[in-house]
Design a protein around this motif. Structure first.
Motif, PDB file in Angstrom:
ATOM      1  N   GLU A 197       0.942  -1.248   0.114  1.00  0.00           N
ATOM      2  CA  GLU A 197      -0.110  -0.239   0.112  1.00  0.00           C
ATOM      3  C   GLU A 197       0.881   1.128   0.093  1.00  0.00           C
ATOM      4  OE1 GLU A 197      -3.425   0.149   2.669  1.00  0.00           O
ATOM      5  OE2 GLU A 197      -3.683  -2.008   2.595  1.00  0.00           O
ATOM      6  N   VAL A 198       1.836   1.217   0.920  1.00  0.00           N
ATOM      7  CA  VAL A 198       2.836   2.485   0.687  1.00  0.00           C
ATOM      8  C   VAL A 198       3.385   2.572  -0.746  1.00  0.00           C
ATOM      9  CG1 VAL A 198       5.016   3.268   1.598  1.00  0.00           C
ATOM     10  CG2 VAL A 198       3.289   2.028   3.333  1.00  0.00           C
ATOM     11  N   ARG A 199       3.959   1.474  -1.219  1.00  0.00           N
ATOM     12  CA  ARG A 199       4.410   1.430  -2.647  1.00  0.00           C
ATOM     13  C   ARG A 199       3.563   2.072  -3.503  1.00  0.00           C
ATOM     14  NH1 ARG A 199       8.762   1.959  -3.578  1.00  0.00           N
ATOM     15  NH2 ARG A 199       8.301   3.417  -5.187  1.00  0.00           N
ATOM     16  N   ALA A 200       2.175   1.906  -3.599  1.00  0.00           N
ATOM     17  CA  ALA A 200       1.421   2.021  -4.477  1.00  0.00           C
ATOM     18  C   ALA A 200       0.918   3.545  -4.174  1.00  0.00           C
ATOM     19  CB  ALA A 200      -0.135   1.231  -4.191  1.00  0.00           C
ATOM     20  N   GLU A 201       0.888   4.038  -2.901  1.00  0.00           N
ATOM     21  CA  GLU A 201       0.679   5.504  -2.761  1.00  0.00           C
ATOM     22  C   GLU A 201       1.809   6.095  -3.300  1.00  0.00           C
ATOM     23  OE1 GLU A 201      -1.565   8.691  -1.115  1.00  0.00           O
ATOM     24  OE2 GLU A 201      -2.088   6.637  -1.513  1.00  0.00           O
TER      25      GLU A 201
END
Length: 142
Positions: free
Chosen positions: A119-123
């Motif tokens: 999720e961090v990577r996608a953000e």
């Protein structure tokens, strides 16, 4: 919207909120907006039904959350319908913080560490794309 006040892109939502506040049988309402929201617009609309607006600006960090994003909270008391006793004149940031304020017990890292890496990577990738930047993290990885 913040650029045009109560009559910008959010005008329909604002008018709907005003309609609800004017027509619902409320004792009080707590509204939240940007710290620079011009609450006199709200006061003008609600004045003819005897409502009082008490604006207070504070940050979630005052409630114990690790965030310093300041917001304006407006307590609206509908005096003619007010069914419980209170000293409205005593409502202030100090009185609200004494009732609801908390010391932070964590930091932003606590939230970030518990967030799944995907999720961090996608953000990061989404933000980088919006800013026309390469979606790399601090270590240079994509």
């Amino acid at each position: 919207g913040s650029q045009a006040g109560s009559f910008g892109k959010g005008a329909v939502a604002w008018c709907t909120l005003m309609w609800d506040l004017l027509n619902d049988d409320l004792d009080w309402a707590l509204l939240e907006c940007t710290r620079h929201y011009r609450h006199p617009h709200l006061e003008v609309v609600l004045a003819h039904i005897g409502a009082s607006v008490f604006p207070v600006v504070f940050s979630p960090s005052h409630l114990g959350l690790p965030c310093t994003w300041y917001r304006k909270y407006m307590l609206v008391l509908f005096s003619p319908r007010f069914r419980w006793k209170s000293n409205a004149a005593a409502i202030s940031k100090t009185s609200l913080m004494s009732s609801f304020g908390r010391k932070p017990v964590g930091s932003g890292s606590d939230f970030l560490e518990k967030t799944p890496k995907s999720e961090v990577r996608a953000e990061i990738e989404m933000m980088a794309e919006k800013m026309h930047m390469s979606p790399r993290d601090g270590s240079g990885h994509r």
